[in-house]
Each structure stands twice: as C-alpha cells, then as structure tokens.
Write an enzyme that holds these catalytic residues in place. Structure first.
Site, mmCIF file in Angstrom:
data_model
loop_
_atom_site.group_PDB
_atom_site.id
_atom_site.type_symbol
_atom_site.label_atom_id
_atom_site.label_comp_id
_atom_site.label_asym_id
_atom_site.label_seq_id
_atom_site.Cartn_x
_atom_site.Cartn_y
_atom_site.Cartn_z
ATOM 1 N N ASP A 284 0.854 -1.174 0.000
ATOM 2 C CA ASP A 284 0.000 0.000 0.000
ATOM 3 C C ASP A 284 0.902 1.240 0.000
ATOM 4 O O ASP A 284 2.128 1.163 0.164
ATOM 5 C CB ASP A 284 -0.978 -0.010 1.184
ATOM 6 C CG ASP A 284 -2.222 0.830 0.845
ATOM 7 O OD1 ASP A 284 -2.171 1.630 -0.113
ATOM 8 O OD2 ASP A 284 -3.247 0.696 1.537
HETATM 9 C C1 BGC Z 1 -5.042 3.144 0.005
HETATM 10 C C2 BGC Z 1 -5.262 2.082 -1.050
HETATM 11 C C3 BGC Z 1 -5.136 2.679 -2.424
HETATM 12 C C4 BGC Z 1 -3.771 3.348 -2.545
HETATM 13 C C5 BGC Z 1 -3.519 3.931 -3.919
HETATM 14 C C6 BGC Z 1 -3.797 3.973 -0.246
HETATM 15 O O1 BGC Z 1 -3.735 5.063 0.591
HETATM 16 O O2 BGC Z 1 -4.978 2.535 1.270
HETATM 17 O O3 BGC Z 1 -6.514 1.491 -0.871
HETATM 18 O O4 BGC Z 1 -5.319 1.699 -3.400
HETATM 19 O O5 BGC Z 1 -3.697 4.381 -1.586
HETATM 20 O O6 BGC Z 1 -4.275 5.040 -4.160
#
Ligand code: BGC
Length: 719
Positions: free
Chosen positions: A258
C-alpha cells in the site's frame, strides 16, 4: 510472449532497472503534471526524475491524455518497456454508482458485476489497465471510515461481492487488485491505520476467507495492508504473505504494497533504516513498492553486497512482466487507451440507467410505519443539508464529478414535474454547528403535510483516513430533526452515510427512514423513484446498525457468552444483572444484519427439513414458503443461517450460508429450498482440521438475521 522471452528481458536489465520495475510512484511525481499534489523527487533523496521514467508501472495518472503523452515520451527516451497504469476505480470511473458497502446491500451479484464492468469500460479507454479494487477487508466497526469500501461484516457475502466485482472488471477489460491483505478492517477502535491483533482462528474463520474467495476469479494482483498484525507489519509477515498467500493458496500474481507502507515500517518501529525496510519487504515476498523509495534506493546495493539474492529480485520482476504480458502489452502497449471511444462511452444514458438501478437496489428501508411510498399529490417539503446537494457520490469517486450527479430535489422535481419547496436548514459537515438557518427551514416545512428530511453524513467524512469517534448524526442536524418533529407532520428521513450511522437519537421521530448511503451520480433520481414507489426498496443492510457508538464493534455472527442476557435491556432499565451487557445500553443493534423493508410484505411459513438427521456424505433439504401478503410486487432476499449448537470450538450464534433473491407479485407465494451437506457445516475444528463435527445444528431462515424461523437436525456418522 513466451515465459522464456520474458526471462530474457529480465536478464538484460541492470540492477537499477530491475529496482525501477518494482517501484511505483504517481506519474505526476516526475511528469510535473499541473494537478500534482506532491512535486519533484527531492523528498526522496538520491533518485532523479530521469530515473523514474524507467519505472515499470504508475498510479493515479490524471487522464488518458497524460497516459498517452507519458508513454510517447518514454519511447522517445528509448524506453520500450510497456508502461502499466493503475488507478483506484472503486465504485465507478466517471459514472459513479453507490459506494461498495451499499452495492453489497443489493445482494445482487449480477448487478454488482455489471456496474464493475461499466467502470472498467470507462476506465480502460482513459488509459487505466488495472484497478486497486475490490477491497474485501471484513468490517465490524462502523467507526472505521473505510467500511464504505467494504462488502460488510459477513465473510461469505463479502467474498461473493468481491468475486462479482472481479468478474465485472475482467469483463470490462481491466485487471484488478484484491486488497488490503490482511486484516486491515480490524483496526483497533476503528482508528485509521491502527494496529490489528487477530488470533489465528479468527483470521482463518472471518478475516481471510474473503480474500481467499477472490482467488476463485483469478485476480492479477494483491495489495498488502498498512497495519501491524499481531505485532508485525504485514510487509514483515512471511507467514501471511509467503507461507499462506503464495504457498498455501498458490497465488502467483503480483503483490504490491500500500501507499508508502514499505518505508512506514520505520514508523512502526520495525525497521531502523530505509535499507532495512527494503530488505524485509523483499524477503517477505513483496513485488512492487508503492510510493516510497526504498527498493529503488537500496535493492541494487543489497544485491551487490550479497544481503539478498538477485534471483529473488528477478522473480519479482518476472511477475510484473508476466502481468504486462497477460494484458497483451508487448503486442499492444497502449492497450485500450482511446480518447474517442472514451468520450463515446463516458456518462452515457445507458450508464446512467444502470447506476440508477444500482442505487435503487442498494438503498435500505430501515423503518416504515406506512408513510412511504409517497403519493404524488402529497404536499411535501424537502428539508436538510442533503436535500439539494450534489455531494452525494461518495469518496474514492475516481473521475466522478459531483456536478454531474442528481440531487434529491432535482430527482423529485423531475418525477413530479413541478417545483418542490426546499431548504437546507444547516450544514451536513462535521463541526459546522451553525443553527441560524434552522428556523427558516422549519417555517417552510410547516406548510407541508409530509416532511422529507435529507440528513446524515457528508461524503467527505467517510473513506480512507476518515474514522469517527462519534458516529451519530451531527448535533445541529439532530436539532433540525427535533424541530421538524415538533410540527407534528409526517416525517421521513432520507439518511446519507458511508457507514451505518447511529440513528437512535432520531429514529423515534421518524415515520420512515430510507438509508441511501452515498448513492452516486443518479442518486437523486433513484431516491425519488423509491420515495414515490416507482421502485420498491429491496436492499438489506450488510452491517449491523449500532444503537450507540459505544456498542462498536457490533456484528451478528458473534458468540454466546456464559451469561447471556435474556431481555436485551440495559441493566438500569431492568436488564437481568450479572449477565452480558451494559448498564446503559441494549446488546442488540438498532437494525440487525440483513434487515431491510419493502413496500411489499413478506411472510415466512412452514420451514421443513427433508430429514432430521444428515449422514456424512449425504444431503438434507430445507424448504420454506415465502408469501407476499402485501399489495405491491417486490423483491425479497431470503437468508439462510446455520448454528452448530455444541462443538470442539464454540461456533457463532448464526452464520449466513446462503441466500436467494426472489421476486414475488402481490399475493404470490413461492417455496424456497436450501441444500445442506457436510461441506456446509465445516469449520476449523479444535485439532485444526477443516471438518464438520457430528451433533446438533440449527437452521434459520428469514428476511433478516434476527427474525427467523428455526428448525433442527443432527449430523451423524452412520446412515
Ligand atoms: C489506500 C489504497 C489505495 C492506494 C492507492 C492507499 O492510501 O490505502 O486502498 O489503493 O492508496 O491510491
């Protein structure tokens, strides 16, 4: 391309190129796009923008124009590696459908699949190759902001929702990523990014099945989560990532971190340096590092000094190239990116029709004492901060624009063909306590016979990083509702929210409550259709509605205690003392999992089992009659639950094992059946085996998890 050709591509890469293939930054980090939030790479020390052009993938490219231009400029720089674009397409791309938790309430997998397919179709022409969806984190705590992205509190149903989304993305032409592996939804106290502590049993039975179910649909990617799990960040959890996901479950796709999570292992107090973060992540099986710079900075060095093997990194790079190959990017590097087609499909009438139906089927009628449906001639007033608001599409709205959505006022006026009195009364935002407009709204409402109060939670108050410690409707809105109640008119609440809000303070004032979540682009039209009976509500909540924030987490598939409370009253109001419960609150939720009313009226009768004993390897059929005793046709979600009465490990009081969506005309009756086999009864027994144990079971069937018919049978070893 053949695998051997891909391996040759890997072999021809320098260590730096390999590290860049495994590094993902938003394209604006080096492209300098006007909408850049983060500018330049200075934050990341010694990596130059020139280097970043060689990253193998990106996220959050703002549009197809940028994707085409970045790909062209890469080619001009002599980089011929296909460039894979990822994006959070969560509940629609430009045409937005209800937030996932709402979609899950439709109990309609084909509809969920069709919506995901629509999102993929709009996204792929605008340059998106892969979406970071579905999110199948099991959720039980409505304080957590991300419950809006989830499939709710039931592991079986949440997995089915994830599977339907994957099928839709694939049908629409994009790849997808199951997230957030694992257990992120169990963040303690619902506090965002917080620690999780989940026993092996709890993980296996509740939290992991949703991700595992998704594997049946062959998702291309998994995303690891931000949280600590039992003391270790997921990115340091070889047991979860390598032993379980890769080896036991056989997932051979790409694993991405993430956003920034690799480097955050320093903040967790798990790694002292960025270099250590890179080592831990690669050893724990992570392929792509998203939005932190440790791989690109340290992988080459870690290989050169012999700390990690080059083969390990090669395996990760190969997985990324295999994904590009699966998507056909070596033959067609632009894939579907096509601005003309994008403009043709975007926000089409057909798309609007689909998302309107999705909104109609996901709203949940929580309460109705006959106030709904409205009659067209009724003299109504639309009151409240969301009565004429277009900010109802929910967060994670991708390219969706609030200004393209339909407000309740617009929807109702369109349906009636006339203007309707409307006043906001107050703001729907947290901490906006201005009461000065309340009295004007009350005055306007006093001229109506039926007040439709559109209240709840603003879309920006749920989603990632929007946990709340108090999930009641805001004080100023409560005041507005109380004042409206004093008019002694009919009062219907249309409640917006990204989570099940605590409604105890206001439900007593309402004749009817329609819970509309964040309903998307066609929200206002769908709500108008539901209010006036042009569409009949059929959604069933996939999360229990807490009576007060202090009840969280509250969920239906819990265990009995040694001292169950018989009357479900707070002790101070006569609840039997020295039993499980609160002095000042009931144990039960305000509305249970699976609850949702209709304008039709369904009755369940004659639950019968084909036999009283089920032999291992045999089968048993449960049958029930469901009748629509109302005067309106409608759809009912028939829910089947099971309970293993005594077992080597205590079993939940009820577990959803199946459901059927049925349409019954007024007066119509249908017999519904459900087949139970040994497989239906299996769980992880005390010895760790996935097996069914002989003994007594209960079968429940009903229109929600609380009000069910019940029958019993025995699982036996012999015939
Ligand atoms: C979130 C994810 C997301 C990623 C990319 C993160 O902050 O937890 O769910 O896919 O950002 O945008």
């Amino acid at each position: 391309m053949e695998e051997k050709d891909l391996k040759q591509l890997v072999a021809a890469m320098s260590l730096e190129e390999k590290a860049l293939q495994l590094t993902q930054f938003p394209v604006y980090e080096w492209e300098g796009h006007a909408s850049a939030v983060v500018t330049g790479m200075s934050n990341y020390g010694n990596i130059s923008c020139d280097d970043l052009w060689k990253s193998g993938t990106t996220l959050n490219a703002p549009d197809g124009e940028t994707v085409l231009s970045v790909r062209r400029r890469r080619r001009e720089k002599g980089i011929d590696d296909p460039f894979l674009v990822m994006f959070d397409v969560i509940h629609g791309y430009r045409t937005i459908y209800p937030v996932p938790v709402a979609m899950a309430c439709s109990f309609h997998t084909e509809l969920i699949e069709d919506c995901a397919c629509l999102a993929a179709t709009e996204a792929k022409y605008d340059g998106v190759d892969l979406t970071f969806s579905p999110m199948v984190d099991l959720v039980r705590d409505a304080r957590w902001g991300r419950v809006m992205e989830s499939g709710g509190e039931d592991p079986y149903w949440s997995g089915e929702v994830g599977k339907a989304m994957i099928r839709g993305y694939h049908r629409g032409g994009i790849a997808c990523c199951v997230k957030h592996f694992a257990g992120y939804g169990a963040a303690e106290a619902g506090r965002e990014y917080n620690t999780t502590d989940i026993s092996e049993r709890n993980l296996r039975e509740y939290y992991l099945p949703t991700y595992r179910a998704c594997l049946e649909e062959d998702p291309e990617m998994f995303m690891s989560s931000f949280n600590l799990l039992n003391g270790k960040p997921i990115l340091g959890h070889k047991e979860i990532v390598v032993d379980l996901l890769r080896k036991e479950w056989g997932f051979d796709g790409v694993l991405i971190s993430d956003y920034g999570a690799v480097d955050e292992m320093r903040n967790h107090g798990y790694c002292a340096t960025g270099k250590e973060c890179a080592r831990v992540a690669i050893e724990s099986g992570l392929d792509i590092e998203m939005a932190s710079p440790d791989y690109v900075r340290y992988l080459p060095e870690l290989i050169r000094e012999g700390t990690i093997s080059e083969e390990k990194v090669d395996e990760c790079v190969l997985r990324v190239l295999k994904l590009k190959n699966k998507l056909g990017m070596y033959e067609a590097p632009e894939r579907y990116t096509d601005l003309k087609k994008r403009d043709e499909v975007t926000l089409s009438e057909e798309a609007r029709v689909l998302v309107r139906r999705a909104a109609e089927e996901s709203c949940v009628l929580l309460k109705n004492n006959g106030a709904l449906p409205l009659k067209e001639e009724e003299n109504i007033a639309l009151i409240g901060p969301f009565a004429d608001s277009k900010e109802i599409i929910g967060t994670w709205q991708a390219m969706g624009r609030c200004e393209e959505s339909v407000s309740v006022k617009e929807g109702v006026e369109h349906l009636l063909g006339r203007e309707v009195p409307c006043a906001g009364g107050c703001s729907g935002m947290l901490f906006s306590g201005d009461e000065s407009a309340i009295e004007d709204a009350v005055k306007l409402a006093s001229r109506a016979d039926h007040i439709i109060a559109c209240v709840g939670e603003h879309m920006s108050n749920s989603g990632e990083a929007h946990a709340r410690a108090d999930i009641r409707i805001t004080k100023v809105q409560r005041k507005l509702i109380e004042r409206l109640y004093t008019l002694r008119k009919k009062l219907t609440l249309v409640v917006f929210g990204g989570r099940p809000l605590v409604l105890s303070d206001v439900e007593k004032y309402a004749d009817a409550i329609l819970y509309v979540w964040q309903p998307g682009t066609e929200g206002g039209n769908a709500i108008a259709n539901l209010l006036y009976g042009k569409a009949v509500p059929c959604g069933k909540t996939v999360m229990s509605f807490p009576r007060s924030t202090g009840q969280c987490p509250v969920y239906y598939n819990c265990f009995a205690t040694g001292r169950p409370r018989k009357n479900d009253l707070p002790t101070m109001l006569g609840g039997d003392s020295w039993t499980t419960g609160y002095d000042d609150e009931c144990n039960s939720p305000l509305y249970p999992f699976g609850h949702g009313l209709s304008y039709a009226k369904f009755e369940y009768e004659e639950l019968r089992l084909s036999r009283e004993t089920l032999a291992r390897g045999g089968k048993l059929t449960a049958r029930v009659k469901v009748k629509n005793v109302g005067s309106v046709d409608g759809t009912e979600i028939v829910q089947w639950y099971l309970h293993d009465e005594f077992a080597s490990v205590v079993r939940p009081l009820k577990e959803l094992k199946g459901y059927e969506r049925i349409f019954l005309k007024a007066g119509e009756e249908k017999e519904i059946s459900f087949t139970i086999t040994e497989e239906t009864l299996k769980y992880y027994t005390d010895s760790g085996e996935y097996a069914a144990e002989t003994g007594a079971f209960e079968v429940f069937v009903g229109g929600n998890s609380r009000d069910c018919l019940k029958a019993g049978f025995q699982l036996v070893d012999g015939e």
